[in-house]
Design a protein around this motif. Structure first.
Motif, PDB file in Angstrom:
ATOM      1  N   SER A   1     -57.966  13.687   2.388  1.00  0.00           N
ATOM      2  CA  SER A   1     -58.444  12.858   2.027  1.00  0.00           C
ATOM      3  C   SER A   1     -59.054  11.421   2.933  1.00  0.00           C
ATOM      4  N   TRP A   2     -59.535  10.248   1.343  1.00  0.00           N
ATOM      5  CA  TRP A   2     -59.286   8.580   1.310  1.00  0.00           C
ATOM      6  C   TRP A   2     -57.995   8.171   1.608  1.00  0.00           C
ATOM      7  N   ASP A   3     -57.604   7.931   2.892  1.00  0.00           N
ATOM      8  CA  ASP A   3     -56.489   6.974   2.912  1.00  0.00           C
ATOM      9  C   ASP A   3     -57.098   5.677   3.807  1.00  0.00           C
ATOM     10  N   SER A   4     -56.441   4.525   2.732  1.00  0.00           N
ATOM     11  CA  SER A   4     -57.034   3.149   3.512  1.00  0.00           C
ATOM     12  C   SER A   4     -55.992   2.391   3.302  1.00  0.00           C
ATOM     13  N   PRO A   5     -55.410   1.553   4.114  1.00  0.00           N
ATOM     14  CA  PRO A   5     -54.099   0.279   4.907  1.00  0.00           C
ATOM     15  C   PRO A   5     -55.078  -0.944   3.753  1.00  0.00           C
ATOM     16  N   ALA A   6     -54.571  -1.928   3.534  1.00  0.00           N
ATOM     17  CA  ALA A   6     -55.300  -3.174   3.585  1.00  0.00           C
ATOM     18  C   ALA A   6     -54.447  -4.458   3.806  1.00  0.00           C
ATOM     19  N   ASP A   7     -52.644  -3.611   4.766  1.00  0.00           N
ATOM     20  CA  ASP A   7     -51.971  -4.992   5.399  1.00  0.00           C
ATOM     21  C   ASP A   7     -50.599  -4.231   5.813  1.00  0.00           C
ATOM     22  N   VAL A   8     -50.060  -5.390   6.483  1.00  0.00           N
ATOM     23  CA  VAL A   8     -49.411  -4.434   7.444  1.00  0.00           C
ATOM     24  C   VAL A   8     -48.001  -5.526   7.701  1.00  0.00           C
ATOM     25  N   ALA A   9     -46.858  -6.019   7.131  1.00  0.00           N
ATOM     26  CA  ALA A   9     -46.054  -6.779   8.026  1.00  0.00           C
ATOM     27  C   ALA A   9     -45.282  -6.414   8.846  1.00  0.00           C
ATOM     28  N   LEU A  10     -44.167  -7.147   9.224  1.00  0.00           N
ATOM     29  CA  LEU A  10     -42.953  -6.926  10.279  1.00  0.00           C
ATOM     30  C   LEU A  10     -41.755  -7.118   9.752  1.00  0.00           C
ATOM     31  N   ASP A  11     -40.309  -6.744  10.362  1.00  0.00           N
ATOM     32  CA  ASP A  11     -38.728  -7.050   9.451  1.00  0.00           C
ATOM     33  C   ASP A  11     -38.214  -7.175  10.713  1.00  0.00           C
ATOM     34  N   ALA A  12     -36.990  -8.332  10.586  1.00  0.00           N
ATOM     35  CA  ALA A  12     -36.573  -8.775  11.171  1.00  0.00           C
ATOM     36  C   ALA A  12     -36.013  -7.793  12.920  1.00  0.00           C
ATOM     37  N   GLY A  13     -35.845  -6.655  11.855  1.00  0.00           N
ATOM     38  CA  GLY A  13     -35.425  -5.707  12.973  1.00  0.00           C
ATOM     39  C   GLY A  13     -36.941  -5.018  13.974  1.00  0.00           C
TER      40      GLY A  13
END
Length: 356
Positions: free
Chosen positions: A272-284
């Motif tokens: 069905s519908w999958d929608s991202p809103a944001d992305v982030a990175l960690d130190a690794g």
């Protein structure tokens, strides 16, 4: 979500206010936006022991201006991006000093005191929405969003110079291509600019930058031929069924620092519908994506916080959070986040311990 031309006016009906509040004890900042004075006044009253560093309008002569994202650099400069139907106060020497038309994306830099440093339009002659902004380690400014413009400004050698967006066949407003643009630190030139998508609808919602200048872009796609990598977490489109809206999968993609090729890319989704809103990175270098899903078969991982979707089948949304290894070949975890009604996750950040 994909770009809706008719949604521009609904988002805001007056110049945007940018308010920066600095807590005296924590030396942290909060940036708020509003379509009127009331939110700014409320923001002053809420944080105990806080003072107003600055508050400013940011807008022009159009019916609406809407800020969609904000970022800061180590010097305390503020970078904002958004969309307008009129004329925002661009600066001399800006990359694009005139509005190209159709609802335009813009990017602006304010100094730590709230004074404008530079501002520019970024777009073509149809609707363009800048959904996220990030600052690279060298001070260059990255913008990701969705465009309906076949003449969106791209650069020689860029990954994708031609518009490929098409109507999804579900909702006539759901179409377009994602774009990723890297501006020089003074806003005067394009370091690179590229479309990103397959032969159907695509839109970018988030961008994060590694220490080496790799752009990590999250968005949604209805394209079965989105350029996913073999060996990625999920190289195959999950063929969402069409209900009453724009069905799509999440995509996560990594662009090299020159914007000329994809390093890795993967789908993420159910049927069905999958929608991202944001992305982030960690130190690794691990990649975290958060958003909303109507799918009951999102590929959650063993021992994740919530393996099964709650709510009304394929119709209600639950939030989701996914953490990927840096090469997008494996997921550290994928989990739903929600109860029996409807939940949407709109943002994610990661602390030094790797906790989202």
């Amino acid at each position: 979500m994909f770009l809706f031309e008719s949604s521009f006016v609904r988002r805001a009906s007056a110049p945007v206010i940018v308010v920066s509040l600095f807590a005296l004890a924590a030396a942290s900042s909060v940036v708020a936006q509003a379509a009127g004075d009331e939110l700014a006044r409320d923001a002053l009253a809420r944080p105990s022991g806080s003072t107003l560093s600055y508050g400013t309008y940011l807008g022009g002569s159009g019916l609406y201006e809407n800020l969609t994202s904000v970022a800061t650099d180590a010097a305390g400069n503020v970078f904002v991006t958004g969309v307008t139907d009129g004329r925002v106060p661009v600066t001399e020497g800006a990359f694009q000093p005139e509005p190209p038309g159709g609802g335009d994306a813009f990017v602006a830099k304010l100094d730590p005191a709230g004074a404008p440093v530079w501002a520019t339009y970024v777009g073509g002659t149809h609707g363009d929405v800048a959904n996220d902004v990030a600052v690279g380690p060298d001070g260059t400014v990255y913008v990701a969003g969705t465009t309906l413009s076949q003449d969106f400004p791209t650069t020689p050698g860029a990954l994708q110079r031609e518009f490929r967006g098409q109507n999804t066949g579900c909702d006539p407003h759901c179409y377009g291509d994602a774009f990723v643009t890297r501006l020089s630190s003074d806003g005067s030139t394009l370091e690179y600019s590229t479309y990103l998508g397959g032969s159907d609808a695509d839109g970018a919602s988030g961008v994060a930058i590694t220490a080496t200048g790799v752009a990590i872009v999250a968005g949604e796609t209805s394209s079965a031929d989105f350029p996913a990598s073999q060996g990625s977490f999920d190289p195959t489109y999950n063929v969402p069924t069409c209900f009453d809206m724009c069905e799509a999968d999440v995509f996560v993609a990594e662009l090299n620092p020159a914007g000329t090729r994809l390093l890795h890319a993967t789908y993420l989704g159910g049927t069905s519908w999958d929608s991202p809103a944001d992305v982030a990175l960690d130190a690794g270098g691990n990649i975290y994506v958060a958003g909303s899903s109507r799918s009951t078969d999102l590929p959650t991982t063993p021992d994740s916080y919530q393996r099964a979707k709650n709510g009304n089948g394929d119709f209600d949304f639950n939030g989701f959070i996914a953490a990927f290894e840096g090469d997008l070949a494996a997921a550290r975890y994928v989990t739903y986040l929600g109860r029996r009604s409807e939940e949407h996750v709109s943002g994610v950040t990661v602390d030094p311990g790797g906790r989202a």
